[in-house]
Motif scaffolding. Structure first.
Motif, PDB file in Angstrom:
ATOM      1  N   ASN A 208      -1.218   4.180  -1.567  1.00 21.50           N
ATOM      2  CA  ASN A 208      -2.573   3.983  -1.036  1.00 21.50           C
ATOM      3  C   ASN A 208      -2.565   3.606   0.436  1.00 21.50           C
ATOM      4  OD1 ASN A 208      -4.229   4.239  -3.572  1.00 21.50           O
ATOM      5  ND2 ASN A 208      -2.858   2.543  -4.177  1.00 21.50           N
ATOM      6  N   LEU A 209      -1.520   4.002   1.167  1.00 26.30           N
ATOM      7  CA  LEU A 209      -1.427   3.595   2.564  1.00 26.30           C
ATOM      8  C   LEU A 209      -2.569   4.155   3.405  1.00 26.30           C
ATOM      9  CD1 LEU A 209       0.179   2.135   4.767  1.00 26.30           C
ATOM     10  CD2 LEU A 209       1.517   4.239   5.095  1.00 26.30           C
ATOM     11  N   LEU A 210      -2.974   5.360   3.121  1.00 22.20           N
ATOM     12  CA  LEU A 210      -4.063   5.980   3.884  1.00 22.20           C
ATOM     13  C   LEU A 210      -5.440   5.542   3.410  1.00 22.20           C
ATOM     14  CD1 LEU A 210      -2.640   9.619   4.246  1.00 22.20           C
ATOM     15  CD2 LEU A 210      -2.449   7.672   5.830  1.00 22.20           C
ATOM     16  N   ASP A 211      -5.502   4.854   2.295  1.00 17.97           N
ATOM     17  CA  ASP A 211      -6.784   4.385   1.756  1.00 17.97           C
ATOM     18  C   ASP A 211      -7.023   2.957   2.253  1.00 17.97           C
ATOM     19  OD1 ASP A 211      -9.069   3.861   0.379  1.00 17.97           O
ATOM     20  OD2 ASP A 211      -8.156   3.892  -1.616  1.00 17.97           O
ATOM     21  N   THR A 212      -7.712   2.851   3.369  1.00 22.39           N
ATOM     22  CA  THR A 212      -7.919   1.530   3.976  1.00 22.39           C
ATOM     23  C   THR A 212      -8.734   0.602   3.091  1.00 22.39           C
ATOM     24  OG1 THR A 212      -9.874   2.365   5.152  1.00 22.39           O
ATOM     25  CG2 THR A 212      -7.756   2.450   6.308  1.00 22.39           C
ATOM     26  N   SER A 213      -9.578   1.166   2.230  1.00 21.83           N
ATOM     27  CA  SER A 213     -10.371   0.306   1.351  1.00 21.83           C
ATOM     28  C   SER A 213      -9.493  -0.414   0.331  1.00 21.83           C
ATOM     29  CB  SER A 213     -11.436   1.141   0.625  1.00 21.83           C
ATOM     30  OG  SER A 213     -10.823   2.139  -0.193  1.00 21.83           O
ATOM     31  N   PHE A 214      -8.258   0.090   0.138  1.00 23.74           N
ATOM     32  CA  PHE A 214      -7.351  -0.528  -0.823  1.00 23.74           C
ATOM     33  C   PHE A 214      -6.710  -1.796  -0.247  1.00 23.74           C
ATOM     34  CE2 PHE A 214      -3.014  -1.090  -2.393  1.00 23.74           C
ATOM     35  CZ  PHE A 214      -3.240  -1.235  -3.748  1.00 23.74           C
TER      36      PHE A 214
ATOM     37  N   ALA B  77       0.828  -1.209   0.000  1.00 24.87           N
ATOM     38  CA  ALA B  77       0.000   0.000   0.000  1.00 24.87           C
ATOM     39  C   ALA B  77       0.860   1.255   0.000  1.00 24.87           C
ATOM     40  CB  ALA B  77      -0.925  -0.010   1.211  1.00 24.87           C
ATOM     41  N   LEU B  78       1.989   1.210   0.730  1.00 18.83           N
ATOM     42  CA  LEU B  78       2.882   2.362   0.796  1.00 18.83           C
ATOM     43  C   LEU B  78       3.513   2.656  -0.559  1.00 18.83           C
ATOM     44  CD1 LEU B  78       4.406   4.517   2.470  1.00 18.83           C
ATOM     45  CD2 LEU B  78       6.112   2.739   2.973  1.00 18.83           C
ATOM     46  N   PHE B  79       4.014   1.633  -1.222  1.00 18.83           N
ATOM     47  CA  PHE B  79       4.679   1.828  -2.502  1.00 18.83           C
ATOM     48  C   PHE B  79       3.711   2.244  -3.606  1.00 18.83           C
ATOM     49  CE2 PHE B  79       8.031  -1.323  -0.889  1.00 18.83           C
ATOM     50  CZ  PHE B  79       8.795  -0.273  -0.377  1.00 18.83           C
TER      51      PHE B  79
END
Length: 390
Positions: free
Chosen positions: A55-61, A50-52
């Motif tokens: 989308n780290l802050l997008d929990t739905s991801f 998610a970080l790379f």
């Protein structure tokens, strides 16, 4: 006092990737530790992806794949744990040690190849269980698609290589600590040997003029002591039985000096005679008990040496019915604090903070010195009936 399970958990973490025939921690603790590490690795992979991808802050991801990734990490870790424990059961202690310390093909196969293979097996197992749950009937395992399989094999190999590097660094640091500890022990031990030698020779010199026969007996007993201890003085450790033989030779020397004023009693279970302890650990304490406890007492007294198991450790006691600690503190004698400080430093160098030297008033008067040592090998629980010498 720290809880035993915490010490076991620290030991299990230290030996996480190390092959050992006998482990101190219970079997369930190893399973729990491996499952926890596997779940954390699965969590880390999801968060890193998610970080790379930004989308780290997008929990739905990343939330939908979080549980699956943690489950997969747990299964892979448990499969690797089972494989390593099976090797421990099948291989000899010498072979396991060679694999731990080696950097050749066998070590790479065990610490890198096995976890990498378990990554692929874990992927197949999770896929089979999920399809079984979704369809409601048993299904046959299937080979994952090439991209997914390569990804898991690469991640498994990378994690295994990092763990292998950690084991190498850990073993190297341990060997360095052992070398430093051995050098420190030899230095501290060398401080004790002249202390005993000079005191004994001074005693012989004092007896030559007015008691030449007794001086000759003391010198003969002292020679026997040196002959018996010559090889043990430079050893890193000795058996408790060997240390008691040296103590008996020393007491024979002191018996020549004190005569009937000195009475001794030894109570050591026979099964403890094989326990390993640092050499010359008891003799300085017995010398203190005689010089600071019994010699100042006109009528002399009784010196007792006792040993008993305590949990996985060993307790040694030297008890005299002499003048006691109050008299010793009021009339300090040269060398008393040096010997005690030396032994405490040797215990710390050999065992760390777990070993203790305690000094207290004996129940019936006099002084009791206690040595509390951690688990020693070989150490067996004593059979009924102590080995007693009076």
């Amino acid at each position: 006092m720290r809880s035993p399970w915490r010490a076991q958990l620290r030991t299990a973490w230290r030996d996480f990737w190390r092959l050992k025939k006998h482990r101190q921690e219970p079997w369930w603790m190893g399973l729990l530790l491996n499952a926890s590490v596997g779940a954390l690795v699965g969590l880390s992979f999801v968060l890193l992806a998610a970080l790379f991808s930004g989308n780290l802050l997008d929990t739905s991801f990343w939330r939908p794949s979080l549980v699956l990734s943690m489950q997969l990490g747990t299964v892979i870790a448990l499969l690797s744990h089972a494989g390593l424990r099976l090797l421990e059961h099948l291989l000899s202690e010498e072979r396991l040690q060679a694999i731990n310390e080696g950097t050749g093909r066998a070590s790479l196969l065990v610490f890198v190849g096995l976890p990498t293979l378990c990554s692929a097996l874990g992927l197949v197992l999770i896929d089979t269980l999920l399809r079984w749950q979704r369809l409601g009937v048993p299904v046959a395992p299937r080979i994952p698609n090439v991209g997914t399989l390569i990804t898991f094999l690469f991640c498994g190999a990378l994690f295994s290589l990092l763990s292998f590097w950690r084991l190498r660094a850990q073993l190297k640091a341990q060997r360095t600590r052992e070398q430093v500890t051995e050098a420190q022990l030899r230095l501290l031990q060398a401080q004790i040997e002249p202390h005993f030698l000079f005191n004994t020779l001074a005693n012989v010199e004092g007896l030559i003029d007015y008691e030449p026969r007794q001086a000759r007996q003391m010198l003969n007993a002292f020679t026997d002591y040196l002959r018996a201890s010559l090889q043990q003085m430079r050893a890193q450790d000795v058996s408790l039985g060997q240390e008691l033989d040296l103590v008996q030779s020393y007491l024979t020397v002191m018996q020549c000096r004190m005569g009937e004023r000195l009475r001794t009693r030894t109570e050591v279970p026979e099964a403890l005679l094989a326990a390993r302890i640092p050499p010359l650990l008891l003799q300085p304490l017995i010398e203190n008990a005689l010089h600071h406890g019994l010699e100042p007492k006109v009528q002399g007294g009784l010196l007792q040496l006792r040993a008993r198991p305590e949990g996985a450790g060993l307790v040694l006691e030297i008890v005299d019915d002499g003048v006691g600690l109050r008299h010793s503190h009021a009339h300090p004698r040269r060398g008393n604090g040096v010997a005690l400080r030396n032994i405490r430093e040797r215990l710390t160098a050999a065992y760390g903070p777990k070993a203790q030297l305690l000094l207290e008033e004996a129940a019936g008067g006099g002084t009791c010195v206690q040595l509390r040592l951690p688990a020693l090998q070989p150490l067996r629980h004593p059979a009924p009936g102590p080995f007693v010498t009076t």
